[in-house]
Enzyme design. Structure first.
Site, short mmCIF file in Angstrom:
data_model
loop_
_atom_site.label_atom_id
_atom_site.label_comp_id
_atom_site.label_asym_id
_atom_site.label_seq_id
_atom_site.Cartn_x
_atom_site.Cartn_y
_atom_site.Cartn_z
N SER A 1 -12.28 -7.69 0.11
CA SER A 1 -12.20 -6.25 0.36
C SER A 1 -11.22 -5.57 -0.58
O SER A 1 -11.19 -4.33 -0.68
CB SER A 1 -11.76 -6.00 1.80
OG SER A 1 -10.43 -6.45 2.01
N ARG B 1 0.83 -1.22 0.00
CA ARG B 1 0.00 0.00 0.00
C ARG B 1 0.86 1.27 0.00
O ARG B 1 0.56 2.23 -0.71
CB ARG B 1 -0.96 -0.02 1.20
CG ARG B 1 -2.14 -0.98 1.00
CD ARG B 1 -2.84 -1.30 2.32
NE ARG B 1 -4.07 -2.06 2.10
CZ ARG B 1 -4.10 -3.37 1.85
NH1 ARG B 1 -2.96 -4.06 1.77
NH2 ARG B 1 -5.25 -3.99 1.68
N ASN C 1 1.87 -14.04 -8.80
CA ASN C 1 0.75 -14.72 -8.13
C ASN C 1 0.15 -13.83 -7.04
O ASN C 1 -0.43 -14.32 -6.08
CB ASN C 1 1.25 -16.03 -7.51
CG ASN C 1 0.12 -16.99 -7.21
OD1 ASN C 1 -0.95 -16.94 -7.81
ND2 ASN C 1 0.34 -17.89 -6.27
N ASP D 1 5.16 -10.96 -3.34
CA ASP D 1 4.08 -10.00 -3.54
C ASP D 1 4.59 -8.56 -3.60
O ASP D 1 4.25 -7.81 -4.52
CB ASP D 1 3.05 -10.12 -2.41
CG ASP D 1 2.03 -11.22 -2.67
OD1 ASP D 1 2.33 -12.11 -3.50
OD2 ASP D 1 0.96 -11.20 -2.05
N GLY E 1 -2.50 -11.53 -5.76
CA GLY E 1 -3.87 -11.10 -6.00
C GLY E 1 -4.12 -9.66 -5.63
O GLY E 1 -4.78 -8.92 -6.38
N LYS F 1 -8.89 -17.55 -2.01
CA LYS F 1 -7.50 -17.10 -1.93
C LYS F 1 -6.65 -17.86 -2.96
O LYS F 1 -7.17 -18.32 -3.97
CB LYS F 1 -6.98 -17.31 -0.50
CG LYS F 1 -7.78 -16.55 0.56
CD LYS F 1 -7.61 -15.05 0.40
CE LYS F 1 -8.30 -14.29 1.52
NZ LYS F 1 -8.10 -12.83 1.41
N GLU F 2 -5.35 -18.01 -2.69
CA GLU F 2 -4.47 -18.71 -3.63
C GLU F 2 -4.96 -20.13 -3.91
O GLU F 2 -4.71 -20.69 -4.97
CB GLU F 2 -3.04 -18.74 -3.11
CG GLU F 2 -2.29 -17.45 -3.26
CD GLU F 2 -2.60 -16.42 -2.19
OE1 GLU F 2 -1.85 -15.45 -2.07
OE2 GLU F 2 -3.62 -16.57 -1.46
N HIS G 1 1.18 -19.88 0.26
CA HIS G 1 2.14 -19.57 1.32
C HIS G 1 1.56 -19.75 2.71
O HIS G 1 2.24 -20.23 3.62
CB HIS G 1 2.67 -18.14 1.13
CG HIS G 1 1.61 -17.09 1.04
ND1 HIS G 1 1.63 -15.94 1.78
CD2 HIS G 1 0.49 -17.01 0.27
CE1 HIS G 1 0.59 -15.19 1.47
NE2 HIS G 1 -0.13 -15.82 0.57
N ARG G 2 0.30 -19.37 2.92
CA ARG G 2 -0.30 -19.51 4.25
C ARG G 2 -0.49 -20.98 4.61
O ARG G 2 -0.32 -21.37 5.76
CB ARG G 2 -1.64 -18.78 4.31
CG ARG G 2 -1.59 -17.31 3.97
CD ARG G 2 -0.90 -16.49 5.04
NE ARG G 2 -0.82 -15.09 4.63
CZ ARG G 2 0.11 -14.26 5.02
NH1 ARG G 2 1.06 -14.65 5.84
NH2 ARG G 2 0.12 -13.01 4.58
N LYS H 1 6.16 -16.09 -1.30
CA LYS H 1 5.15 -15.10 -1.69
C LYS H 1 5.01 -14.02 -0.63
O LYS H 1 4.81 -12.85 -0.95
CB LYS H 1 3.81 -15.78 -1.92
CG LYS H 1 2.73 -14.88 -2.47
CD LYS H 1 1.48 -15.67 -2.79
CE LYS H 1 0.49 -14.83 -3.57
NZ LYS H 1 0.00 -13.64 -2.85
N ASP I 1 -5.79 -13.72 7.41
CA ASP I 1 -4.48 -14.30 7.10
C ASP I 1 -3.80 -14.96 8.29
O ASP I 1 -2.68 -15.47 8.15
CB ASP I 1 -3.56 -13.24 6.49
CG ASP I 1 -3.92 -12.94 5.04
OD1 ASP I 1 -4.57 -13.78 4.40
OD2 ASP I 1 -3.56 -11.85 4.54
N ARG J 1 -8.74 -17.33 -9.51
CA ARG J 1 -9.46 -16.44 -8.58
C ARG J 1 -10.34 -15.46 -9.33
O ARG J 1 -9.95 -14.92 -10.37
CB ARG J 1 -8.45 -15.71 -7.70
CG ARG J 1 -7.66 -16.64 -6.81
CD ARG J 1 -6.55 -15.94 -6.04
NE ARG J 1 -7.07 -15.03 -5.03
CZ ARG J 1 -6.29 -14.32 -4.22
NH1 ARG J 1 -4.97 -14.43 -4.30
NH2 ARG J 1 -6.81 -13.52 -3.32
N ASN K 1 -14.50 -16.35 3.03
CA ASN K 1 -13.60 -15.74 2.04
C ASN K 1 -12.25 -16.44 1.96
O ASN K 1 -11.48 -16.22 1.02
CB ASN K 1 -13.42 -14.24 2.31
CG ASN K 1 -12.82 -13.93 3.65
OD1 ASN K 1 -12.97 -14.69 4.60
ND2 ASN K 1 -12.15 -12.80 3.75
#
Length: 434
Positions: free
Chosen positions: A168, A26, A92, A48, A94, A339-340, A386-387, A413, A312, A123, A335
């Site tokens: 979001s 951001r 990758n 990312d 998003g 995700k990935e 990754h998560r 990622k 996350d 996605r 949600n």
């Protein structure tokens, strides 16, 4: 590459938390949308955030970086593809794709390629596409998925709607874009709005950059004056709670004496809730002066938790709950499916392979804890996520036999040095030759 995780009953050591990926991406975008030089201290390094760096350069920003900071000269409200190839590759990532779909709408034509057809390529982005078309963009796509080509350059403000039911990030993309339009814009969020805490992070960063946005208290309605200009600023990136959640979960399920530095107590990151969940699970720890010190015996109790604001960190929480006494329930997390990978069905499937007793509902993960540990002794699939990789590693540390996590290199990622950090704490993890 694959990773073998060998059961490790004890962890100890002192590490510095990674910088926040969400804030880094951001801040990079806000700096690029300003004219002049901005400085970002302690930016995250991950696939990312590197994708955002690469794409902003392609759009005309100039980035100079050393060990502690990025100095970024922005393109303001006039991005321009460099070189003139009309293509952007977000890898990758998003969030990077969605944020840049908004900014790309300022250009005559931008083509987003599909570099990861089995992950980001699956996605959906329909809701953002619909909102951008309300602003005047013309977009071609594959049933709402990559590859996506945006024909923009002649946008207008006005009243638009966007669904917040899937992500979001669609709303965040519009919030970055709308101040640059000539006319005022009003945004009404329809359906539900997932991850409101993350929208709060977006608003925080945009307002730091000198932009005025009026938001309703429930974050469902916005008025954004047009013809605004992002200001060059100095930013400092805080520690990353989403990645740290997995390290804290690993410490919680082990006999541990682990210190993790750089995690602000009053952070607006929703994943800060990992601290509250550990407290509910009776994990002994302290959190003061941006330092968390976990001194656990690996004995946990079950919890119930609304995961919407801490998306996350939910997978790491679930991994800890695998070893808790009793049944845990993580709800309002639909949600995770977008995700990935499908972070409910795919993750639950792999947990069961490892020996965990877990169930899924459309918007819930239910964990029947096994304090004695799980069997392990299997190969499990990371689903390029990754998560999932980080959370499955936590489970492997308490398994009775080693587990092998396929394609574990995708941890880069968000947390390229995750396994280095675990090794520094004494975890037995090793890369395997493919």
């Amino acid at each position: 590459m694959d990773v073998r995780v060998t059961p490790t009953p004890q962890l100890s050591g002192d590490i510095q938390a990674l910088s926040s990926k969400n804030y880094t991406t951001r801040y990079l975008l806000a700096a690029a949308l300003a004219e002049g030089q901005s400085t970002i201290y302690y930016p995250a390094h991950s696939e990312d955030s590197d994708a955002m760096r690469r794409c902003l350069r392609d759009l005309g920003a100039v980035l100079e970086e050393d060990d502690t900071k990025i100095v970024l000269t922005g393109f303001g409200g006039s991005p321009k593809l460099v070189p003139e190839n009309k293509q952007l590759n977000v890898g990758n990532a998003g969030a990077v794709l969605r944020f840049l779909m908004g900014i790309a709408s300022l250009l005559p034509e931008v083509h987003f390629i599909n570099a990861y057809p089995d992950s980001l390529g699956k996605r959906p982005h329909d809701d953002l596409i619909d909102a951008l078309e309300q602003l005047g963009a013309k977009i071609t796509h594959r049933e709402g998925k990559l590859p996506i080509t945006i024909h923009g350059g002649d946008l207008h403000g006005g009243a638009i709607n966007v669904s917040g039911n899937i992500s979001s990030q669609f709303l965040s993309a519009l919030l970055f874009l709308a101040p640059l339009l000539k006319e005022d814009t009003t945004i009404q969020v329809t359906d539900d709005l997932k991850s409101k805490v993350v929208v709060g992070q977006t608003l925080e960063v945009i307002r730091e950059a000198g932009i005025t946005i009026e938001a309703s208290e429930d974050l469902m309605r916005y008025h954004i004056p047009g013809n605004q200009h992002y200001q060059a600023r100095t930013y400092r990136v805080q520690g990353d709670y989403p990645g740290s959640a997995a390290v804290l979960a690993a410490a919680a399920v082990s006999e541990s004496d682990v210190t993790l530095r750089g995690l602000t107590e009053d952070s607006k990151q929703g994943e800060r809730a990992i601290v509250d969940v550990l407290r509910m699970m009776n994990v002994p720890f302290t959190h003061e002066d941006h330092v968390i010190h976990v001194k656990s015996k690996g004995k946990l109790k079950a919890v119930e938790f609304d995961g919407d604001a801490a998306t996350d960190a939910v997978l790491a929480m679930v991994a800890a709950a695998v070893f808790a006494e009793g049944t845990s329930r993580f709800y309002n997390v639909e949600n995770l499916r977008y995700k990935e990978c499908d972070r409910i069905t795919d993750y639950v499937h792999e947990l069961r392979k490892a020996g965990a007793n877990v169930e899924e509902r459309q918007a819930e993960i239910i964990v029947h804890g096994r304090p004695e540990g799980v069997e392990g002794g299997v190969e499990i699939d990371a689903h390029y996520d990754h998560r999932v990789i980080m959370a499955l590693t936590v489970v492997g540390l308490r398994a009775k036999q080693p587990i092998v996590i396929r394609d574990a290199h995708h941890v880069a990622k968000s947390y390229p040095i995750y396994f280095d950090h675990l090794k520094a704490l004494g975890a037995q993890v090793e890369w395997l030759d493919s």
